[in-house]
Design an enzyme around this catalytic site. Structure first.
Site, PDB file in Angstrom:
ATOM      1  N   LYS A  11       0.835  -1.207  -0.112  1.00  0.00           N
ATOM      2  CA  LYS A  11      -0.064  -0.160  -0.178  1.00  0.00           C
ATOM      3  C   LYS A  11       0.734   1.258   0.088  1.00  0.00           C
ATOM      4  CE  LYS A  11      -3.755  -2.262   2.372  1.00  0.00           C
ATOM      5  NZ  LYS A  11      -4.637  -2.164   3.733  1.00  0.00           N
ATOM      6  N   TYR A  51     -12.485  -2.231  -3.196  1.00  0.00           N
ATOM      7  CA  TYR A  51     -12.766  -2.184  -1.810  1.00  0.00           C
ATOM      8  C   TYR A  51     -14.260  -2.007  -1.549  1.00  0.00           C
ATOM      9  CZ  TYR A  51      -8.065  -2.145  -0.165  1.00  0.00           C
ATOM     10  OH  TYR A  51      -6.776  -2.404  -0.338  1.00  0.00           O
ATOM     11  N   PHE A  59     -15.271   3.685   7.518  1.00  0.00           N
ATOM     12  CA  PHE A  59     -13.707   3.848   7.165  1.00  0.00           C
ATOM     13  C   PHE A  59     -13.711   4.089   5.695  1.00  0.00           C
ATOM     14  CE2 PHE A  59     -14.362  -0.692   7.984  1.00  0.00           C
ATOM     15  CZ  PHE A  59     -13.696  -1.112   6.730  1.00  0.00           C
ATOM     16  N   ARG A  87      -1.264 -14.646   3.890  1.00  0.00           N
ATOM     17  CA  ARG A  87      -1.826 -14.069   4.976  1.00  0.00           C
ATOM     18  C   ARG A  87      -1.328 -14.137   6.210  1.00  0.00           C
ATOM     19  NH1 ARG A  87      -6.093 -11.293   3.692  1.00  0.00           N
ATOM     20  NH2 ARG A  87      -7.047 -11.573   5.929  1.00  0.00           N
ATOM     21  N   THR A  93      -4.849  -7.942  10.434  1.00  0.00           N
ATOM     22  CA  THR A  93      -5.117  -6.484   9.858  1.00  0.00           C
ATOM     23  C   THR A  93      -4.708  -5.298  10.892  1.00  0.00           C
ATOM     24  OG1 THR A  93      -7.086  -7.636   8.419  1.00  0.00           O
ATOM     25  CG2 THR A  93      -6.924  -5.103   9.061  1.00  0.00           C
ATOM     26  N   ARG A 104       3.055  -6.875   9.213  1.00  0.00           N
ATOM     27  CA  ARG A 104       2.571  -5.728  10.044  1.00  0.00           C
ATOM     28  C   ARG A 104       2.920  -5.614  11.341  1.00  0.00           C
ATOM     29  NH1 ARG A 104      -3.130  -7.695   7.341  1.00  0.00           N
ATOM     30  NH2 ARG A 104      -3.438  -6.370   5.476  1.00  0.00           N
ATOM     31  N   ASN A 114      -1.409  -0.177   7.273  1.00  0.00           N
ATOM     32  CA  ASN A 114      -0.941  -1.369   7.450  1.00  0.00           C
ATOM     33  C   ASN A 114      -0.297  -2.320   6.563  1.00  0.00           C
ATOM     34  OD1 ASN A 114      -3.142  -2.227   5.904  1.00  0.00           O
ATOM     35  ND2 ASN A 114      -4.178  -3.320   7.271  1.00  0.00           N
ATOM     36  N   HIS A 117      -1.951  -5.302   1.562  1.00  0.00           N
ATOM     37  CA  HIS A 117      -3.262  -5.968   1.320  1.00  0.00           C
ATOM     38  C   HIS A 117      -2.929  -7.534   0.667  1.00  0.00           C
ATOM     39  CE1 HIS A 117      -7.226  -6.937  -0.226  1.00  0.00           C
ATOM     40  NE2 HIS A 117      -6.591  -7.382  -1.199  1.00  0.00           N
ATOM     41  N   GLU A 128      -9.445  -9.908  -7.774  1.00  0.00           N
ATOM     42  CA  GLU A 128      -8.662  -8.738  -7.556  1.00  0.00           C
ATOM     43  C   GLU A 128      -7.480  -8.798  -8.749  1.00  0.00           C
ATOM     44  OE1 GLU A 128      -8.984  -8.375  -2.619  1.00  0.00           O
ATOM     45  OE2 GLU A 128      -7.338  -9.420  -3.413  1.00  0.00           O
TER      46      GLU A 128
END
Length: 151
Positions: A11, A51, A59, A87, A93, A104, A114, A117, A128
């Protein structure tokens, strides 16, 4: 071996902090194979599509603003159980709940920044990947190292 593909994205905060190399390295060291990557800016329309499940949440607007605030590193990774493996490497998250040793957990402080993604299922990964890459941009190639990674 059940080869699976997943979508990952460093990100804007990860890019701005100069963590792309460190992040990519963690997935390579695990034994996953990078099959596509591009450094790009996300349009508002793409961010909204990506998203979409969060639309209407408190948010959402700040998430879209954040994701379009700077460049990202979009990637497709391949490997046995790639979605779950990636993951695990990313961590929870909320970085404050992420274990040390995860991306993270090591580099993040708050959920809104964070760093990365990752797809949460093979179905999400397919959707995606198609948002960010054309089929011809996904590389198929062999690696001699795979003989030392998989039985």
């Amino acid at each position: 071996m059940a080869v699976e593909r997943t979508y990952l994205m460093v990100k804007p905060d990860g890019v701005q902090r100069g963590l792309c190399g460190e992040i990519v390295s963690r997935f390579e060291k695990k034994g996953l194979k990078l099959v596509a990557a591009k450094f790009t800016a996300i349009s508002k329309a793409t961010a909204e599509s990506h998203y979409g499940e969060h639309k209407g949440k408190k948010f959402y607007d700040s998430l879209i603003s954040y994701m379009t605030s700077g460049p990202v590193l979009a990637m497709v990774w391949e490997g046995d159980g790639a979605v779950a493996v990636c993951r695990g490497i990313m961590g929870k998250t909320n970085p404050q709940e992420s274990a040390p040793g995860t991306i993270r957990g090591d580099f993040g402080m708050v959920t809104g920044m964070n760093l990365i993604h990752g797809s949460d299922s093979p179905e999400s990964a397919a959707r995606e990947i198609s948002l960010f890459f054309r089929p011809e941009e996904l590389m198929a190639y062999g690696r001699s190292a795979d003989a030392w990674i998989y039985e």
